[in-house]
Design a protein around this motif. Sequence first.
Motif, PDB file in Angstrom:
ATOM      1  N   ASP A   2       0.816  -1.188   0.000  1.00 50.78           N
ATOM      2  CA  ASP A   2       0.000   0.000   0.000  1.00 50.78           C
ATOM      3  C   ASP A   2       0.865   1.259   0.000  1.00 50.78           C
ATOM      4  O   ASP A   2       2.048   1.262   0.360  1.00 50.78           O
ATOM      5  N   THR A 149       0.720   5.268 -14.628  1.00 55.45           N
ATOM      6  CA  THR A 149      -0.372   6.124 -15.062  1.00 55.45           C
ATOM      7  C   THR A 149       0.060   6.927 -16.281  1.00 55.45           C
ATOM      8  O   THR A 149       1.255   7.044 -16.581  1.00 55.45           O
ATOM      9  N   HIS A 389     -16.471  -2.371 -11.500  1.00 61.75           N
ATOM     10  CA  HIS A 389     -15.337  -1.496 -11.779  1.00 61.75           C
ATOM     11  C   HIS A 389     -14.395  -1.446 -10.585  1.00 61.75           C
ATOM     12  O   HIS A 389     -14.819  -1.541  -9.424  1.00 61.75           O
ATOM     13  N   ARG A 390     -13.127  -1.252 -10.884  1.00 64.79           N
ATOM     14  CA  ARG A 390     -12.097  -1.128  -9.860  1.00 64.79           C
ATOM     15  C   ARG A 390     -12.457  -0.007  -8.887  1.00 64.79           C
ATOM     16  O   ARG A 390     -12.862   1.078  -9.286  1.00 64.79           O
ATOM     17  N   GLY A 391     -12.304  -0.279  -7.600  1.00 60.83           N
ATOM     18  CA  GLY A 391     -12.570   0.726  -6.570  1.00 60.83           C
ATOM     19  C   GLY A 391     -13.921   0.583  -5.906  1.00 60.83           C
ATOM     20  O   GLY A 391     -14.145   1.161  -4.837  1.00 60.83           O
ATOM     21  N   GLU A 392     -14.838  -0.186  -6.507  1.00 60.38           N
ATOM     22  CA  GLU A 392     -16.130  -0.386  -5.868  1.00 60.38           C
ATOM     23  C   GLU A 392     -15.983  -1.389  -4.723  1.00 60.38           C
ATOM     24  O   GLU A 392     -15.154  -2.301  -4.780  1.00 60.38           O
ATOM     25  N   LYS A 393     -16.794  -1.245  -3.684  1.00 60.80           N
ATOM     26  CA  LYS A 393     -16.676  -2.119  -2.518  1.00 60.80           C
ATOM     27  C   LYS A 393     -18.010  -2.228  -1.811  1.00 60.80           C
ATOM     28  O   LYS A 393     -18.891  -1.377  -1.962  1.00 60.80           O
ATOM     29  N   ASN A 486     -13.597  -5.747  -1.828  1.00 60.81           N
ATOM     30  CA  ASN A 486     -13.183  -4.701  -2.762  1.00 60.81           C
ATOM     31  C   ASN A 486     -13.010  -5.260  -4.165  1.00 60.81           C
ATOM     32  O   ASN A 486     -12.338  -6.271  -4.354  1.00 60.81           O
ATOM     33  N   GLN A 487     -13.583  -4.596  -5.158  1.00 59.49           N
ATOM     34  CA  GLN A 487     -13.404  -4.958  -6.561  1.00 59.49           C
ATOM     35  C   GLN A 487     -12.087  -4.352  -7.041  1.00 59.49           C
ATOM     36  O   GLN A 487     -11.906  -3.137  -7.015  1.00 59.49           O
ATOM     37  N   ASN A 488     -11.148  -5.192  -7.473  1.00 60.68           N
ATOM     38  CA  ASN A 488      -9.813  -4.737  -7.861  1.00 60.68           C
ATOM     39  C   ASN A 488      -9.545  -4.891  -9.351  1.00 60.68           C
ATOM     40  O   ASN A 488      -8.397  -5.018  -9.760  1.00 60.68           O
ATOM     41  N   ARG A 490      -8.354  -4.832 -12.842  1.00 62.65           N
ATOM     42  CA  ARG A 490      -7.310  -4.079 -13.526  1.00 62.65           C
ATOM     43  C   ARG A 490      -6.927  -4.773 -14.824  1.00 62.65           C
ATOM     44  O   ARG A 490      -6.648  -4.124 -15.815  1.00 62.65           O
ATOM     45  N   ASP A 545      -4.599   0.758  -1.177  1.00 60.88           N
ATOM     46  CA  ASP A 545      -4.870   0.036  -2.416  1.00 60.88           C
ATOM     47  C   ASP A 545      -5.186  -1.413  -2.060  1.00 60.88           C
ATOM     48  O   ASP A 545      -4.286  -2.201  -1.778  1.00 60.88           O
TER      49      ASP A 545
END
Length: 555
Positions: A2, A149, A389-393, A486-488, A490, A545
């Motif tokens: 993290d 990024t 989607h990434r970031g949803e939890k 957590n949805q990760n 990627r 993360d």
Amino acid sequence: MDTQHWRSTIAAAQAGDRRALDELVAGWLPLVYNIVGRALNGHADVDDVVQETMLRAVDHLGSLRDPDSFRSWLVAIAMRQIRDRARRRTPDPLDESVSGDAADFAELTVLRLQLEGQRREVAEAARWLDDEDRQLLSLWWLEVAGELTRRELAEAVGISRQHAAVRVQRMKERLETSRGIVRALDGACPDLRELTARWNGRPDSVWRKRLARHLRGCGYCGDTRESVVPAERLLVGIALVPIPVGLTLSLAFGGKTAAAATAAGASVGWSAKVLGALTKPAVAMTAGATIVAGGAYVATQTPDPAPPPRAAVTSTAPTASSAPLPPSSASPTPSPPPSPTRTTKADLYGTVVDAVDRAPDPDTRPAALPHRPETGITSTWGAKAVMQHRGEKVTLSGKGYVLVRWQISPQSRPGQLVMPAWTGLEGRIFHVASGGGRRMDDPVSPTDSSATGMGSTATGYTVLPDGTQQMWQNEYFYVDGTVTLNQNERGADYGVTVFPTTWDAVTKDVTSGPPEGAKRYGLVRDTGQDDTPVPQYVTRETPADPATVPRDSRV
């Protein structure tokens, strides 16, 4: 790992903590190696440029004011070293030793990541790019794979994000042309064979233009029999190429003399310039901290530590040979099932006991599912959480059963999964059962003998990370407390639907198999005791993360 951990590690390294510096270099060396290796296409100078990059990063670490910018700062150093090497070197076009090494990184990428089909084609197409395009590709590849990024890419090249978008688009066009060349050279066009009769087999810009002209005017080579997937969809989630054994970076060799250090360096092929830097009595950092001779600073690829003892998982379902994983990933070797006559002492609650297993007999009913207490589960998403989607939890609280239903779409975006993670655990969580119907490595189509689960030759493959427990479409867990999933996402395109369920519903699912129409019965993992498996990606921490949660977590 993290962000907060890296921030504290960087601060400790700046203050002179050698162990923190060790961890920092070991953690980021693979990223630098992949950037330099792909930009130089495996040239013999790769090791020297990697060494020089890490040395400069260590030497100037104290000048880094914002730890959050460490990655972009390190990547920019790597790109400067690559450009400096290009300016210093003026290769003779007749020097076969220069071109002879140029295929190495493409081959490493294909072999070490076991790429097949169009992914292999993209890796091999990199050989046909000019140096400038290949340097940009080395960054864009990692951007698409989720390691960088777009802002970091632009900063590393020294241009604006708008200009970076234009440069990337032009590079992608030339990459697609190069993919067409790779595809055509694997074909059987008689005109192409005649054209390449005088070719020495080494990719270069002259032959790229000749072959591209042929492709534009050839009906045979232009007849693509399969849909061409855009490179960015093929590269999403692809792992870093592992550091080769023998690439070792050392500063201040404990109590060794300079002569001993030089001998050690010679054994792995360091240049005289790098050896001179390594054998200095001290390497000063701008902030005033030093690493002195007599200390230790070594980053190297070491064998994975032996896994801790794991508890046996009780099930009455006999095991059979597992279906092979898709060819786009290294298939982990399944561990043989524990002998039913051997008694294994179970670990206490909190140990991951899932292991890569063999597919059980699809026609054998599972063991009975122990009935744990149910008082109900509440969800922050209400009755059903649909996370795509990434970031949803979603946070689950209470005491009862939970269903996580997988929906994977390799036709939309194939690649390797970045698994969901359970974080912020208060209480306990068990992995109690896998639903009936379909295990993810079951054959997708009975008429397609070359395709096994997680996708097909027609749609592309989705690949589990090495060592990850094989899944069913429905996976069941028992929660006693509070935990967040957590949805990760990627790499591969996938979604998970999460909602509370009941013991009755779980039992009905895992026992619904033939002759009701499902492909197989499910699997019961719950022993009714604390040796029931804990999910592989679970932690009581709440990392910035969630994708950094270790696979074999301890809770």
